[in-house]
Write a protein that holds these residues in place. Sequence first.
Motif, PDB file in Angstrom:
ATOM      1  N   GLN A 156       0.836  -1.210   0.000  1.00 13.96           N
ATOM      2  CA  GLN A 156       0.000   0.000   0.000  1.00 13.96           C
ATOM      3  C   GLN A 156       0.865   1.253   0.000  1.00 13.96           C
ATOM      4  N   TRP A 157       1.946   1.227   0.759  1.00 10.23           N
ATOM      5  CA  TRP A 157       2.878   2.357   0.842  1.00 10.23           C
ATOM      6  C   TRP A 157       3.458   2.673  -0.542  1.00 10.23           C
ATOM      7  N   ASP A 158       3.804   1.626  -1.287  1.00  9.83           N
ATOM      8  CA  ASP A 158       4.382   1.808  -2.621  1.00  9.83           C
ATOM      9  C   ASP A 158       3.387   2.428  -3.599  1.00  9.83           C
ATOM     10  N   LEU A 159       2.084   2.226  -3.375  1.00  7.87           N
ATOM     11  CA  LEU A 159       1.063   2.772  -4.270  1.00  7.87           C
ATOM     12  C   LEU A 159       0.782   4.257  -4.018  1.00  7.87           C
ATOM     13  N   LYS A 160       1.139   4.752  -2.850  1.00  9.40           N
ATOM     14  CA  LYS A 160       0.831   6.134  -2.484  1.00  9.40           C
ATOM     15  C   LYS A 160       1.963   7.059  -2.918  1.00  9.40           C
ATOM     16  N   ASN A 161       1.991   7.395  -4.199  1.00  9.59           N
ATOM     17  CA  ASN A 161       3.080   8.210  -4.719  1.00  9.59           C
ATOM     18  C   ASN A 161       2.939   9.701  -4.412  1.00  9.59           C
ATOM     19  N   THR A 162       1.820  10.132  -3.859  1.00 11.50           N
ATOM     20  CA  THR A 162       1.661  11.533  -3.487  1.00 11.50           C
ATOM     21  C   THR A 162       2.003  11.777  -2.019  1.00 11.50           C
ATOM     22  N   ASN A 163       2.362  10.751  -1.309  1.00 11.48           N
ATOM     23  CA  ASN A 163       2.711  10.858   0.100  1.00 11.48           C
ATOM     24  C   ASN A 163       4.029  11.630   0.235  1.00 11.48           C
ATOM     25  N   LYS A 164       4.031  12.707   1.006  1.00 15.90           N
ATOM     26  CA  LYS A 164       5.229  13.534   1.158  1.00 15.90           C
ATOM     27  C   LYS A 164       6.380  12.764   1.797  1.00 15.90           C
ATOM     28  N   LEU A 165       6.067  11.938   2.764  1.00 14.24           N
ATOM     29  CA  LEU A 165       7.108  11.190   3.472  1.00 14.24           C
ATOM     30  C   LEU A 165       7.762  10.143   2.579  1.00 14.24           C
ATOM     31  N   GLN A 166       7.034   9.647   1.589  1.00 10.22           N
ATOM     32  CA  GLN A 166       7.567   8.573   0.748  1.00 10.22           C
ATOM     33  C   GLN A 166       8.779   9.008  -0.066  1.00 10.22           C
ATOM     34  N   SER A 167       8.880  10.278  -0.400  1.00  9.57           N
ATOM     35  CA  SER A 167      10.049  10.743  -1.147  1.00  9.57           C
ATOM     36  C   SER A 167      11.315  10.670  -0.304  1.00  9.57           C
ATOM     37  N   ILE A 168      11.147  10.637   1.004  1.00  7.11           N
ATOM     38  CA  ILE A 168      12.281  10.557   1.922  1.00  7.11           C
ATOM     39  C   ILE A 168      12.502   9.128   2.394  1.00  7.11           C
ATOM     40  N   LYS A 169      11.419   8.427   2.620  1.00 15.56           N
ATOM     41  CA  LYS A 169      11.479   7.093   3.231  1.00 15.56           C
ATOM     42  C   LYS A 169      10.803   6.083   2.322  1.00 15.56           C
ATOM     43  N   ARG A 170      11.589   5.352   1.552  1.00 15.13           N
ATOM     44  CA  ARG A 170      11.055   4.374   0.601  1.00 15.13           C
ATOM     45  C   ARG A 170      10.542   3.113   1.283  1.00 15.13           C
ATOM     46  N   LEU A 171      11.193   2.681   2.352  1.00 13.19           N
ATOM     47  CA  LEU A 171      10.813   1.446   3.035  1.00 13.19           C
ATOM     48  C   LEU A 171      10.187   1.762   4.383  1.00 13.19           C
ATOM     49  N   ILE A 172       9.314   0.877   4.808  1.00 13.96           N
ATOM     50  CA  ILE A 172       8.700   1.022   6.122  1.00 13.96           C
ATOM     51  C   ILE A 172       9.604   0.306   7.124  1.00 13.96           C
ATOM     52  N   ASP A 173      10.339   1.078   7.864  1.00 10.99           N
ATOM     53  CA  ASP A 173      11.184   0.526   8.919  1.00 10.99           C
ATOM     54  C   ASP A 173      11.371   1.606   9.979  1.00 10.99           C
ATOM     55  N   CYS A 174      11.896   1.203  11.109  1.00 12.26           N
ATOM     56  CA  CYS A 174      12.081   2.147  12.208  1.00 12.26           C
ATOM     57  C   CYS A 174      13.346   2.967  11.995  1.00 12.26           C
ATOM     58  N   TRP A 175      13.233   4.249  12.201  1.00  9.38           N
ATOM     59  CA  TRP A 175      14.392   5.129  12.165  1.00  9.38           C
ATOM     60  C   TRP A 175      14.711   5.541  13.595  1.00  9.38           C
ATOM     61  N   PRO A 176      15.965   5.796  13.875  1.00 10.73           N
ATOM     62  CA  PRO A 176      16.322   6.175  15.249  1.00 10.73           C
ATOM     63  C   PRO A 176      15.757   7.549  15.616  1.00 10.73           C
ATOM     64  N   SER A 177      15.453   7.703  16.888  1.00  5.02           N
ATOM     65  CA  SER A 177      14.983   8.990  17.398  1.00  5.02           C
ATOM     66  C   SER A 177      16.187   9.839  17.779  1.00  5.02           C
ATOM     67  N   LEU A 178      16.000  11.140  17.719  1.00  2.00           N
ATOM     68  CA  LEU A 178      17.056  12.034  18.180  1.00  2.00           C
ATOM     69  C   LEU A 178      17.011  12.093  19.702  1.00  2.00           C
ATOM     70  N   PRO A 179      18.148  12.290  20.345  1.00  2.00           N
ATOM     71  CA  PRO A 179      18.163  12.275  21.812  1.00  2.00           C
ATOM     72  C   PRO A 179      17.401  13.435  22.460  1.00  2.00           C
TER      73      PRO A 179
END
Length: 195
Positions: free
Chosen positions: A81-104
């Motif tokens: 579903q994520w791959d189908l949403k090409n208008t999603n702003k976050l998708q241009s930055i994050k291609r895969l659904i995975d956890c990113w580290p938080s800033l301290p």
Amino acid sequence: MTSLNRFSHPLKFNILELHDRLTTKGFTILFCWIPSHVGISGNELADNLARSATNSFNSPVPVNDVKKYVKSILHSKWLAQWDLKNTNKLQSIKRLIDCWPSLPIRKLDTVLTRLRIGHTRFTHRHLLLGEPAPLCTACQCQMTVLHILIECRQFNHQRIRCFHSSSITLKDILHKDPHPQLFTFLRMIGFYSLI
């Protein structure tokens, strides 16, 4: 061995674990597939034992195996579903659904998250107040996170100073490890306190 699916029956995992334990102790294990029992004495006994082994697969599957399987299927569907949403702003930055580290520092993490999703107080408060969208005074276009960070020509000098380039992408700045000069740039252009 490579054909085994990680969601196979637990008995297969037990065999693999035993194989791993024995090989780490120096044993060499050779698996041999026998396509038929023709010409081997006691083939009826072997066939009966093989059939009885398959009947034992009706035993319950451990809950953890089911959870892993369901989690994998859900993740695959979510990714599709994520791959189908090409208008999603976050998708241009994050291609895969995975956890990113938080800033301290929580405040910095909040600012970074708002930039990644493209929703800040400055760029979206007009929706709550029923006002027109804010326009860039230099470019006469709608103010967006993309415009402020990447496109607006009035910030080119600060972009070059902080990022050493005037032609960068959101992915360069906001990816898994954000650019080290991101917050300096935001403060320099006066946008940090408006996020």
